[in-house]
Design a protein around this motif. Sequence first.
Motif, mmCIF file in Angstrom:
data_model
loop_
_atom_site.group_PDB
_atom_site.id
_atom_site.type_symbol
_atom_site.label_atom_id
_atom_site.label_comp_id
_atom_site.label_asym_id
_atom_site.label_seq_id
_atom_site.Cartn_x
_atom_site.Cartn_y
_atom_site.Cartn_z
ATOM 1 N N TYR A 114 0.839 -1.207 0.000
ATOM 2 C CA TYR A 114 0.000 0.000 0.000
ATOM 3 C C TYR A 114 0.872 1.254 0.000
ATOM 4 C CZ TYR A 114 -4.597 -2.086 0.444
ATOM 5 O OH TYR A 114 -5.763 -2.752 0.187
ATOM 6 N N ARG A 115 1.953 1.246 0.745
ATOM 7 C CA ARG A 115 2.829 2.417 0.834
ATOM 8 C C ARG A 115 3.476 2.730 -0.514
ATOM 9 N NH1 ARG A 115 5.529 6.213 0.277
ATOM 10 N NH2 ARG A 115 7.144 7.060 1.588
ATOM 11 N N HIS A 116 4.029 1.727 -1.166
ATOM 12 C CA HIS A 116 4.849 1.956 -2.359
ATOM 13 C C HIS A 116 4.088 1.917 -3.685
ATOM 14 C CE1 HIS A 116 8.500 2.064 -0.074
ATOM 15 N NE2 HIS A 116 8.223 0.894 0.474
ATOM 16 N N LEU A 117 2.937 1.303 -3.716
ATOM 17 C CA LEU A 117 2.259 1.099 -4.996
ATOM 18 C C LEU A 117 1.077 2.023 -5.236
ATOM 19 C CD1 LEU A 117 2.296 -2.810 -4.968
ATOM 20 C CD2 LEU A 117 3.867 -1.285 -6.185
ATOM 21 N N THR A 118 0.757 2.880 -4.293
ATOM 22 C CA THR A 118 -0.442 3.713 -4.419
ATOM 23 C C THR A 118 -0.110 5.199 -4.314
ATOM 24 O OG1 THR A 118 -0.885 3.684 -2.040
ATOM 25 C CG2 THR A 118 -1.884 1.929 -3.361
ATOM 26 N N SER A 119 -1.060 6.001 -4.794
ATOM 27 C CA SER A 119 -0.993 7.442 -4.566
ATOM 28 C C SER A 119 -1.701 7.733 -3.240
ATOM 29 C CB SER A 119 -1.660 8.186 -5.725
ATOM 30 O OG SER A 119 -2.976 7.718 -5.904
ATOM 31 N N ASP A 120 -1.663 8.993 -2.809
ATOM 32 C CA ASP A 120 -2.325 9.352 -1.553
ATOM 33 C C ASP A 120 -3.803 8.993 -1.618
ATOM 34 O OD1 ASP A 120 -0.199 10.433 -0.051
ATOM 35 O OD2 ASP A 120 -0.304 12.292 -1.197
ATOM 36 N N ALA A 121 -4.288 8.384 -0.562
ATOM 37 C CA ALA A 121 -5.703 8.015 -0.485
ATOM 38 C C ALA A 121 -6.183 8.237 0.943
ATOM 39 C CB ALA A 121 -5.892 6.552 -0.882
ATOM 40 N N TRP A 140 3.938 5.963 -4.478
ATOM 41 C CA TRP A 140 4.184 5.399 -5.806
ATOM 42 C C TRP A 140 5.228 6.178 -6.593
ATOM 43 C CZ3 TRP A 140 3.552 6.560 -10.992
ATOM 44 C CH2 TRP A 140 2.958 7.784 -11.295
ATOM 45 N N GLU A 141 5.268 7.503 -6.472
ATOM 46 C CA GLU A 141 6.252 8.279 -7.243
ATOM 47 C C GLU A 141 7.679 8.005 -6.762
ATOM 48 O OE1 GLU A 141 4.298 12.057 -6.605
ATOM 49 O OE2 GLU A 141 3.860 12.188 -8.764
ATOM 50 N N ALA A 142 7.860 7.915 -5.444
ATOM 51 C CA ALA A 142 9.191 7.608 -4.908
ATOM 52 C C ALA A 142 9.615 6.192 -5.296
ATOM 53 C CB ALA A 142 9.203 7.783 -3.388
ATOM 54 N N TYR A 143 8.662 5.251 -5.300
ATOM 55 C CA TYR A 143 8.963 3.873 -5.693
ATOM 56 C C TYR A 143 9.346 3.799 -7.167
ATOM 57 C CZ TYR A 143 8.457 -1.239 -5.696
ATOM 58 O OH TYR A 143 8.677 -2.590 -5.795
ATOM 59 N N LEU A 144 8.617 4.528 -8.003
ATOM 60 C CA LEU A 144 8.953 4.579 -9.429
ATOM 61 C C LEU A 144 10.335 5.198 -9.628
ATOM 62 C CD1 LEU A 144 8.177 4.128 -12.378
ATOM 63 C CD2 LEU A 144 7.016 6.356 -12.321
ATOM 64 N N TYR A 174 -1.909 -2.033 -10.886
ATOM 65 C CA TYR A 174 -2.312 -0.617 -10.891
ATOM 66 C C TYR A 174 -1.071 0.274 -10.996
ATOM 67 C CZ TYR A 174 -3.511 3.843 -8.656
ATOM 68 O OH TYR A 174 -3.628 5.168 -8.351
ATOM 69 N N PHE A 175 -0.052 -0.039 -10.212
ATOM 70 C CA PHE A 175 1.195 0.732 -10.238
ATOM 71 C C PHE A 175 1.820 0.689 -11.634
ATOM 72 C CE2 PHE A 175 5.784 0.845 -10.169
ATOM 73 C CZ PHE A 175 6.045 2.007 -9.473
ATOM 74 N N ALA A 176 1.908 -0.503 -12.230
ATOM 75 C CA ALA A 176 2.528 -0.643 -13.552
ATOM 76 C C ALA A 176 1.765 0.161 -14.604
ATOM 77 C CB ALA A 176 2.594 -2.120 -13.951
#
Length: 188
Positions: A114-121, A140-144, A174-176
């Motif tokens: 949830y931390r790395h694959l999503t935007s703020d929710a 997600w942006e930092a993970y990318l 979703y992240f991809a």
Amino acid sequence: RELIRVAEHDDLHAAERLTTAPPRLPQRAVDAIHEVGIDHRDLVDDEGWQHRIWTRHFEGKRDEGCDILLLLDGNSCFPLALQATQARSLERSLLLVGIGFPEMDRRAIVARRYRHLTSDAPPAAIPMPAPSQCFETGGWEAYLAFLTAHLLPEIERRYGPGNRTIFGHSLSGYFALRALLAGSRIAN
């Protein structure tokens, strides 16, 4: 041993217990990744998060370069892709890259996803049994950035450039999709 099949969505209480393992599948992710030819290492991103990376290179019949398959949710996807690939005769070389987390605890892995694959929710948007168990989102942006600025250069340094494909399911799918729609060059 007992396996847990995780439901289509990532909520923690939607597991179906199985009493027997599916044929030829590992009972735990770590059971399939401790074999000769598999390299694993931990890389740390700019925010201090540690990521576990598994790699396995398969030689192809022809020397026409290498295909690279980036497997998000590497803790679960890498062993399955490894078994599927080992039974095949490949025309081109293939590098499997599992991108996961060093934690083995299921709840910790779900929290990291949830931390790395999503935007703020907002917490109400996350399917959890109780608000107090809500996971952090929005990385997600930092993970990318970690994948494109740290992991891909490391892979190319060690194995050379290649045709990259990214694979994910559920949150990692979703992240991809989001990364590709945002114009990222994580896959080519």
